[in-house]
Design an enzyme around this catalytic site. Sequence first.
Site, PDB file in Angstrom:
ATOM      1  CG  ASP A   1      -5.636  -3.607   4.795  1.00  0.00           C
ATOM      2  OD1 ASP A   1      -5.327  -4.498   5.674  1.00  0.00           O
ATOM      3  OD2 ASP A   1      -4.309  -3.417   4.283  1.00  0.00           O
TER       4      ASP A   1
ATOM      5  CE1 TYR B   1       3.932  -2.124   3.552  1.00  0.00           C
ATOM      6  CE2 TYR B   1       2.564  -3.002   5.119  1.00  0.00           C
ATOM      7  CZ  TYR B   1       3.565  -3.128   4.260  1.00  0.00           C
ATOM      8  OH  TYR B   1       4.484  -4.353   4.414  1.00  0.00           O
TER       9      TYR B   1
ATOM     10  CE  LYS C   1       0.886  -6.095  10.693  1.00  0.00           C
ATOM     11  NZ  LYS C   1       0.565  -5.045   9.533  1.00  0.00           N
TER      12      LYS C   1
END
Length: 439
Positions: free
Chosen positions: A240, A148, A269
């Site tokens: 990532d 994801y 985040k």
Amino acid sequence: MNTLIQPLLAERDKAVNWHPYTHMKTAGDVIPIVKGKGVYLYDDEGKKYIDAVSSWWVTLHGHAHPYISERVFQQLKTLEQVIFAGFTHEPAVQLSENLLKLLPENQKKVFYSDNGSTAVEAALKMCIQYAYNLGKEKTKILAFRNAYHGDTFGAMSVSGRSIWTKPFGSMLFEVVFIDTPNAENLESLKIQIRRIAKEVACFIYEPLVQGAAGMLMYEAEYLDELMKFCRTEEILMIQDEVFTGFGRTGKLFAANHLTEIPDIMCFSKGLTGGTMPMGITTCSQEIFNAFLSDDKYKTLFHGHSFTANPLACTAALASLELLLQEKTLTAVDRISKQHSDFAKIISKHPDIENIRQTGTILAFEYKTGQNTSYFNEIGKVLYDKFLQRGIIMRPLGNVMYLVPPYCIASEELDFIYRNILEVLDTFKNQDHCPTDAAD
Ligand SMILES: *Cc1c(COP(=O)(O)O)cnc(C)c1O
């Protein structure tokens, strides 16, 4: 305000708002949150909820942190925004300097954007244009099957195909998906990659933990092997760390568990401690140099209105300061230790399987007899039960996980663990299949 005349916030919300990842037709009332403090969120009736998922994995030091809010407030009064093409400012320069010092040595340049998805978009564009600028034909991208990387089109394309991406299937660019590496499949993965290596622009991966896929974990040792192989095959690597960055894995970055280094890294985040939206893509000098040309067509034509927003940069600077304090690093260790103690306890539970942990991330699965999936109905039942007990957990199907803010006290973690065991007990006592209660 008189609530007799004024409709409740949840009703007003329903009239005007469309919520993310929400089946609006069946969605229950949303909970109005009026205040956050530390590990708690408070609703409009004064009920408090312990935020066991760091509000979608972003909150590091707790809600409404006084130090971060003071710094942002001061910045807001000084300089709130300036176009980042042709201009710069202290918070952006300082943040880039501070962040690069913590990353693998080859990371030399910082490119700002707004969130995790845009950080991934920028990374993909850097890799694809890197090949283009060097006059190489490279059209393939490698990614992990359950990946994801976000919800914009490029990020969706490199994410595993699922119910989330289904309506857009024909519009997504082609990606070669491979399994995450382990002792058994490593050699066959290499064979698979070697066949197409010349055409591969880049390999993008979530290091060690595949978050949205259900906190799937794999070992650093085999990722290292795979990275080493990609290096010899001259395949660019995008790591990532949107989720794994800033302490989640028990170390500052997943990179700190690895000996191999990527070409590009993505962050978001926890970057601002979960206070303001911001994304960062960092890259090596070699990538950057491929765009340094007299030829203007070799420019990276990418940017967002709020690139390097001074408020977000300031929040990130303040959050990084807090993160590097001895107190916080000790808390990360303590949470990791408490998680592994609880993992031992829950591993003995007859209804629980596949317990896994990387640092402050703990996940385990409720045995349902069905395949694990996002739609696994048990998730909703568990979600409601935990909410009733004042705990925000958001199971991904039958996968329960904890990703707490680092300010969580040891008693507060114990409170969550205890409630997990109690909730599991209620299933046993009711003696019915919890999936029946789904609607
Ligand atoms: C959440 C996430 C993203 C997307 O970030 P957004 O800010 O939600 O766009 C990208 N990659 C990983 C690994 C993530 O967990």
